[in-house]
Design an enzyme around this catalytic site. Structure first.
Site, short mmCIF file in Angstrom:
data_model
loop_
_atom_site.label_atom_id
_atom_site.label_comp_id
_atom_site.label_asym_id
_atom_site.label_seq_id
_atom_site.Cartn_x
_atom_site.Cartn_y
_atom_site.Cartn_z
N GLU A 278 0.89 -1.40 -0.32
CA GLU A 278 0.39 0.01 0.21
C GLU A 278 0.37 1.21 0.02
O GLU A 278 1.30 1.15 1.24
CB GLU A 278 -0.93 -0.31 1.31
CG GLU A 278 -2.23 -1.21 0.46
CD GLU A 278 -2.85 -1.16 1.92
OE1 GLU A 278 -3.19 -0.23 3.05
OE2 GLU A 278 -4.02 -1.90 2.52
N GLU B 160 1.54 4.82 1.13
CA GLU B 160 1.34 5.66 1.43
C GLU B 160 2.06 6.62 2.01
O GLU B 160 3.56 6.65 1.40
CB GLU B 160 0.84 5.03 2.55
CG GLU B 160 -0.06 3.74 2.79
CD GLU B 160 -0.77 3.44 3.88
OE1 GLU B 160 -0.85 3.92 4.65
OE2 GLU B 160 -1.52 2.29 3.96
N ASP C 290 2.27 0.05 3.44
CA ASP C 290 2.24 -0.24 4.49
C ASP C 290 2.12 -2.01 3.84
O ASP C 290 0.21 -1.96 3.28
CB ASP C 290 0.73 -0.33 4.73
CG ASP C 290 -0.21 -0.66 6.08
OD1 ASP C 290 0.33 -1.89 6.42
OD2 ASP C 290 -1.79 -0.85 5.70
N GLN D 213 -5.57 -11.28 6.32
CA GLN D 213 -6.70 -9.80 6.81
C GLN D 213 -7.54 -10.62 6.36
O GLN D 213 -8.69 -9.87 7.02
CB GLN D 213 -6.15 -8.95 6.01
CG GLN D 213 -7.08 -7.44 6.03
CD GLN D 213 -6.98 -6.54 5.08
OE1 GLN D 213 -5.84 -6.31 4.82
NE2 GLN D 213 -7.19 -5.26 5.08
N THR E 173 5.81 -2.68 8.10
CA THR E 173 5.69 -1.18 7.79
C THR E 173 6.88 -0.84 7.29
O THR E 173 7.78 -0.46 8.70
CB THR E 173 4.62 0.05 8.00
OG1 THR E 173 3.42 -1.32 8.43
CG2 THR E 173 4.38 0.92 7.11
N GLU F 108 -5.49 -3.65 -5.95
CA GLU F 108 -6.47 -3.02 -6.88
C GLU F 108 -5.96 -2.93 -8.52
O GLU F 108 -6.31 -3.47 -9.28
CB GLU F 108 -6.28 -1.09 -6.59
CG GLU F 108 -6.65 -1.06 -5.77
CD GLU F 108 -7.26 0.72 -4.49
OE1 GLU F 108 -7.07 0.95 -5.86
OE2 GLU F 108 -5.88 0.48 -4.33
#
Length: 407
Positions: free
Chosen positions: A195, A197, A229, A236, A253, A354
């Site tokens: 992720e 970020e 992340d 999850q 992270t 995504e």
């Protein structure tokens, strides 16, 4: 002003940037440095020469430390004074003889985790990311849950597993249960994701029982940095019923080794997208509460996404206001992150979940291989730039991580 540091003028790390980190050389102890071009400036001995801009040796002492925390704790006035002093000594030739011996090529220093991190909170501030995930996981319902447009959604993460850029990320183990299986199994994640970020670090603490208003954001937050992340989507998905992220996020992270001060991002401030409905009073902001930061995601050397932070629905000031609205305090070294940065376009998605259409649509890299989620040996690099004060651009230091096999 033009810097005398070789190669730094006009670069992503000119004097309009000046990010802070922690470095060491040889057997020396780590201490605070400032990046200028392709060099690290060991700031403590320079300040100790008698050029410390503060009242006495407080900056030299704060910089002669293995983390940024003592400097962050000095507060906004000290951050501003230090920045003005650094710009002066790096642009005026009169200081060159005293400063240059303390400049070291980046290749000659080792970077460290720059912050002693206290609490860590991760938000979910991109409307495009939240909408994409809602469509994957709730295809027959509205993508956004009813509360999403009313408050910045977040969860408390695990600060002890935040690591510096270029740290190997070991594939985590855990329980997984594909929808077609009757029972869970235990083993290494098969859906390891990223992720992209932006993280923010608190300098000035707040008192327990008091809340930080949106207009006090820059009084408390020192700067920003890129953050990855890492996420085990199968772990999850099984555990987050009904509570939020836990073991699928807490294994690692990664953050950048250099923290860019908010002052360096002043020219990057932009208006937020329209927030509808209008937020409650404590979440309202003035103009230019967002940041125009362009983030690039590369997998094994192939750029797979270019995603705009300017598209984020919730601003960092709103995140901090919501984090403290119940009276929860923040402390020096606390970190909070934006959540995945995704834009509206197909090439603007900040997670592999995504980019691969929920894992159903592999994408091709320049070497001809097809990917959905991460494989052992894969390397992910996040980079970013933003408009700078001089009309050029400033760089946010990279976050690099390679996947190691499960243990």
């Amino acid at each position: 002003m033009t810097t005398w540091v070789p190669g730094a003028a006009g670069s992503l790390y000119d004097t309009d940037n000046l990010p802070y980190g922690v470095v060491s050389r040889g057997g020396e102890a780590p201490r605070v440095a400032v990046r200028i071009g392709e060099y690290a400036l060991d700031v403590a001995p320079v300040a100790a020469l008698g050029g410390d801009p503060g009242d006495g040796p407080h900056l030299a002492a704060a910089w002669d430390a293995p983390t940024l925390n003592p400097f962050l704790a000095l507060g906004r006035d000290a951050w501003r004074i230090a920045r003005e002093w650094l710009m002066e000594i790096l642009t005026d030739d009169i200081h060159r003889a005293g400063v240059e011996p303390h400049l070291y090529p980046l290749a000659d220093v080792r970077t460290h985790l720059p912050i002693e991190i206290g609490d860590y909170v991760d938000f979910y501030a991109s409307i495009d990311h939240a909408t994409n995930l809602g469509r994957f996981f709730r295809p027959d319902s509205e993508p956004l849950l009813p509360n999403w447009r009313h408050l910045p959604i977040g969860y408390h993460g695990r600060s002890g597993t935040i690591v510096a850029s270029d740290t190997t990320v070991v594939r985590p183990m855990g329980q997984r249960k594909p929808p077609a299986d009757d029972a869970p199994t235990f083993g290494p994640t098969q859906r390891l994701d990223i992720e992209a970020e932006l993280g923010f670090v608190v300098g000035t603490p707040s008192a327990h029982g008091e809340r930080v208003p949106t207009e006090a954001f820059a009084d408390h937050v020192f700067g920003a940095f890129l953050l990855n992340d890492w996420s085990a989507r199968d772990i999850q998905g099984w555990e987050a019923q009904p509570l939020g992220p836990f073991l699928g996020k807490s294994f690692a992270t990664s953050i950048a080794a250099w923290v860019t001060p908010l002052e360096a991002l002043e020219a990057a401030r932009v208006d937020l997208p329209v927030q509808d409905p209008s937020p409650l009073d404590y979440l309202r902001t003035g103009g230019r509460a967002g940041y125009d930061i362009d983030v690039t995601v590369a997998l094994n050397g192939t750029t797979v996404a270019r995603t705009p932070y300017a598209a984020m629905y919730w601003s960092p000031a709103q995140m901090l206001a919501h984090l403290t609205v119940n009276g929860a305090s923040v402390r020096t070294g606390d970190v909070y992150a934006s959540g995945t940065i995704s834009g509206p376009g197909p090439g603007q998605r900040g997670s592999l979940l995504e980019l691969s259409g929920g894992g159903r649509e592999p994408f091709r890299l320049d070497d001809g291989t097809e990917h959905t989620f991460l494989q052992d040996g894969d390397e992910v690099v996040l980079t970013a730039t933003a408009p700078g004060a001089t009309g050029t651009r400033v760089g946010l230091a990279e976050v690099r991580g390679r996947i190691g096999a499960a243990r």
